[in-house]
Scaffold this motif. Structure first.
Motif, PDB file in Angstrom:
ATOM      1  N   GLU A 107       0.825  -1.210   0.000  1.00  0.00           N
ATOM      2  CA  GLU A 107       0.000   0.000   0.000  1.00  0.00           C
ATOM      3  C   GLU A 107       0.862   1.264   0.000  1.00  0.00           C
ATOM      4  OE1 GLU A 107      -3.831   0.799  -0.611  1.00  0.00           O
ATOM      5  OE2 GLU A 107      -3.119  -1.175  -0.030  1.00  0.00           O
TER       6      GLU A 107
ATOM      7  N   ARG B 114     -10.680  -1.023   4.861  1.00  0.00           N
ATOM      8  CA  ARG B 114     -10.919  -1.971   3.772  1.00  0.00           C
ATOM      9  C   ARG B 114     -10.827  -3.410   4.264  1.00  0.00           C
ATOM     10  NH1 ARG B 114      -6.754  -1.460  -0.715  1.00  0.00           N
ATOM     11  NH2 ARG B 114      -8.103   0.171  -1.539  1.00  0.00           N
ATOM     12  N   ARG B 118     -13.770  -6.583   4.907  1.00  0.00           N
ATOM     13  CA  ARG B 118     -13.681  -7.951   4.406  1.00  0.00           C
ATOM     14  C   ARG B 118     -13.790  -8.985   5.510  1.00  0.00           C
ATOM     15  NH1 ARG B 118      -8.224  -7.613   1.011  1.00  0.00           N
ATOM     16  NH2 ARG B 118      -8.030  -9.680   1.941  1.00  0.00           N
ATOM     17  N   SER B 162      -9.131  -5.005  11.451  1.00  0.00           N
ATOM     18  CA  SER B 162      -8.370  -5.267  10.225  1.00  0.00           C
ATOM     19  C   SER B 162      -7.643  -6.604  10.318  1.00  0.00           C
ATOM     20  CB  SER B 162      -7.361  -4.151   9.967  1.00  0.00           C
ATOM     21  OG  SER B 162      -6.229  -4.301  10.810  1.00  0.00           O
ATOM     22  N   ASP B 210     -18.385  -3.729   2.251  1.00  0.00           N
ATOM     23  CA  ASP B 210     -18.024  -3.053   0.998  1.00  0.00           C
ATOM     24  C   ASP B 210     -16.637  -2.426   1.159  1.00  0.00           C
ATOM     25  OD1 ASP B 210     -17.671  -1.366  -1.144  1.00  0.00           O
ATOM     26  OD2 ASP B 210     -19.771  -0.754  -1.216  1.00  0.00           O
ATOM     27  N   PRO B 211     -15.584  -3.171   0.825  1.00  0.00           N
ATOM     28  CA  PRO B 211     -14.218  -2.721   1.101  1.00  0.00           C
ATOM     29  C   PRO B 211     -13.885  -1.373   0.471  1.00  0.00           C
ATOM     30  CG  PRO B 211     -14.224  -5.016   0.463  1.00  0.00           C
ATOM     31  CD  PRO B 211     -15.598  -4.497   0.200  1.00  0.00           C
ATOM     32  N   GLU B 212     -14.234  -1.202  -0.798  1.00  0.00           N
ATOM     33  CA  GLU B 212     -13.838   0.038  -1.474  1.00  0.00           C
ATOM     34  C   GLU B 212     -14.515   1.257  -0.870  1.00  0.00           C
ATOM     35  OE1 GLU B 212     -11.259   0.179  -3.255  1.00  0.00           O
ATOM     36  OE2 GLU B 212     -11.205  -1.999  -2.973  1.00  0.00           O
ATOM     37  N   HIS B 215     -12.967   1.989   2.429  1.00  0.00           N
ATOM     38  CA  HIS B 215     -11.665   2.611   2.227  1.00  0.00           C
ATOM     39  C   HIS B 215     -11.811   4.104   1.957  1.00  0.00           C
ATOM     40  CE1 HIS B 215      -7.426   2.739   0.787  1.00  0.00           C
ATOM     41  NE2 HIS B 215      -7.894   3.682   0.001  1.00  0.00           N
ATOM     42  N   SER B 216     -12.656   4.442   1.006  1.00  0.00           N
ATOM     43  CA  SER B 216     -12.727   5.851   0.619  1.00  0.00           C
ATOM     44  C   SER B 216     -13.407   6.683   1.701  1.00  0.00           C
ATOM     45  CB  SER B 216     -13.420   6.005  -0.733  1.00  0.00           C
ATOM     46  OG  SER B 216     -14.703   5.434  -0.686  1.00  0.00           O
TER      47      SER B 216
END
Lengths: 237, 237
Positions: A107, B114, B118, B162, B210-212, B215-216
């Motif tokens: 990353e 993220r 998961r 995480s 929803d990982p993406e 993340h954002s």
DNA sequence: TAGTGCCGTTTTGTATACATATATTGATGT
DNA sequence: ACATCAATATATGTATACAAAACGGCACTA
């Protein structure tokens, strides 16, 4: 015990001590840190091996005090483990931890590449191209140690190109932490050819100013290396 | 000079020394590190201020040796700056460096989110929900210090979720480095309401696996905080 | 024979003394 | 008055001495 600096041209001074770059203004503790970290990264000090204060003090002809302080400084970079009243050992990284570290490294290096793609200049393109050509040449020659060093140069150039010195620092530190393990991987069958190909993809994406592509290309590159490393380790356990 | 621990209920023992948790098996250097890092994070030690070995040694009733070792250990966490033969100072972070650090922190916390998306379980949903409810309550009460602590809990829960302890560690360290500056921002006009809203978005994305989006959402959250911090600092310079 | 507790050795942690570099202050000269 | 240099003072870096905790071996016991 491991022979510190034996392979790094370390010559001993007449009184039987390893020479310490004795530049004025630099403390012994700092000099020791550099020496020892170099020895760890080069693999001359086995992960998990104990660092004996007295032995190192004698070896370099100094007292225990700067040796102890050097240990504390090295703990900063996660290169040694300090257990209270139980001495210092070269940090040994388990497979699980390596997986975790590569996930982070992918990353961070990816971020370097993304920022580089946004910020890079024309002149830099020539510079990275030159590095890459040397890498290809070293790959053809098959000189693995040279290849390893040029590979490092390539990544370092991208760290710098990110223009985020904190990020560059963090990434460099992480890289150093796994260096002792990483070096072994370079010798794997297709690693050199793969590296060259992956570097080309990264370079193209950065020079095309495509941040997302640069990011994922770099991330894949690091992840593949991580996978190789784990395969390699698995063969020994 | 700054009054270490004056606000943290630090009572002095009869001989005029600050009390050091004197549990057996723990070294003085380690105890000192904890004390001093706490004082830095809490803002009782101004960034840039010099750390005087003798003064601190006297204050805690120990010799200079463990104090020096504590300084080296703190350098590990980038909380103090050691300049050879010129003493130790509390690390002072310039605006440019803060920008760089937040850029990295956004990425790391984003990665935490993220991965959490998961890997997170049902039970964890209840846990984070409970934390969030307490955060909302503290926001309504307006108790800023409590809000700050619960906010930290929220992020900590995501670090853990995480399931990458190295990543969690790195992110925590980075968070601690900017803690001294960060705390001040909590007092800004809309920061509390914004934080609550942003946390909700993060939470929903994670629980929706929803990982993406996780993340954002997290990256935006951290970046907004960084922007606020820079605005805040700009008002003073 | 295996396990446990005691004692001596070794090593780490801390204190103190000394060496040396840097900062500060004051004197001197322009 | 200001700058420069020197002498002193202060703080950091290093060495050494001492205290205390952990490790290892041995004897003793079950």
């Amino acid at each position: 015990m491991a022979d510190i600096g034996a392979h790094s041209g370390g010559r001993r001074v007449k009184n039987g001590h390893e020479s310490l770059a004795t530049s004025p203004g630099v403390t012994l503790a700092e000099s020791l840190r550099q020496k020892l970290e170099g020895a760890i990264a080069a693999g001359h000090l086995e992960p998990g091996s104990r660092l004996d204060e007295q032995e190192i003090a004698q070896r370099f002809g100094v007292s225990r005090t700067p040796v102890r302080e050097a240990f504390r400084l090295m703990a900063a970079n996660n290169l040694v483990e300090l257990r209270g009243r139980q001495g210092a050992t070269v940090r040994s990284i388990k497979a699980q931890a390596l997986i975790e570290m590569f996930q982070v490294m992918a990353e961070l290096e990816g971020l370097c590449a993304r920022l580089a793609a946004r910020r890079v200049s024309q002149a830099w393109g020539a510079e990275i191209g030159e590095i890459h050509q040397r890498l290809v040449a070293a790959g053809e020659t098959g000189d693995i140690d040279v290849f390893y060093d040029i590979n490092q140069e390539f990544h370092e150039a991208i760290y710098e190109a990110s223009r985020n010195s904190f990020l560059a620092d963090q990434t460099r530190k992480l890289r150093n932490q796994v260096a002792a393990y990483r070096r072994r991987v370079t010798r794997m069958p297709n690693r050199i050819a793969d590296t060259v190909r992956e570097h080309e993809a990264i370079m193209q994406a950065i020079l095309a100013h495509d941040p997302e592509r640069a990011h994922s290309a770099m991330r894949d590159h690091v992840n593949l290396l991580g996978d190789n490393l784990l395969d390699f380790l698995a063969a020994f356990e």
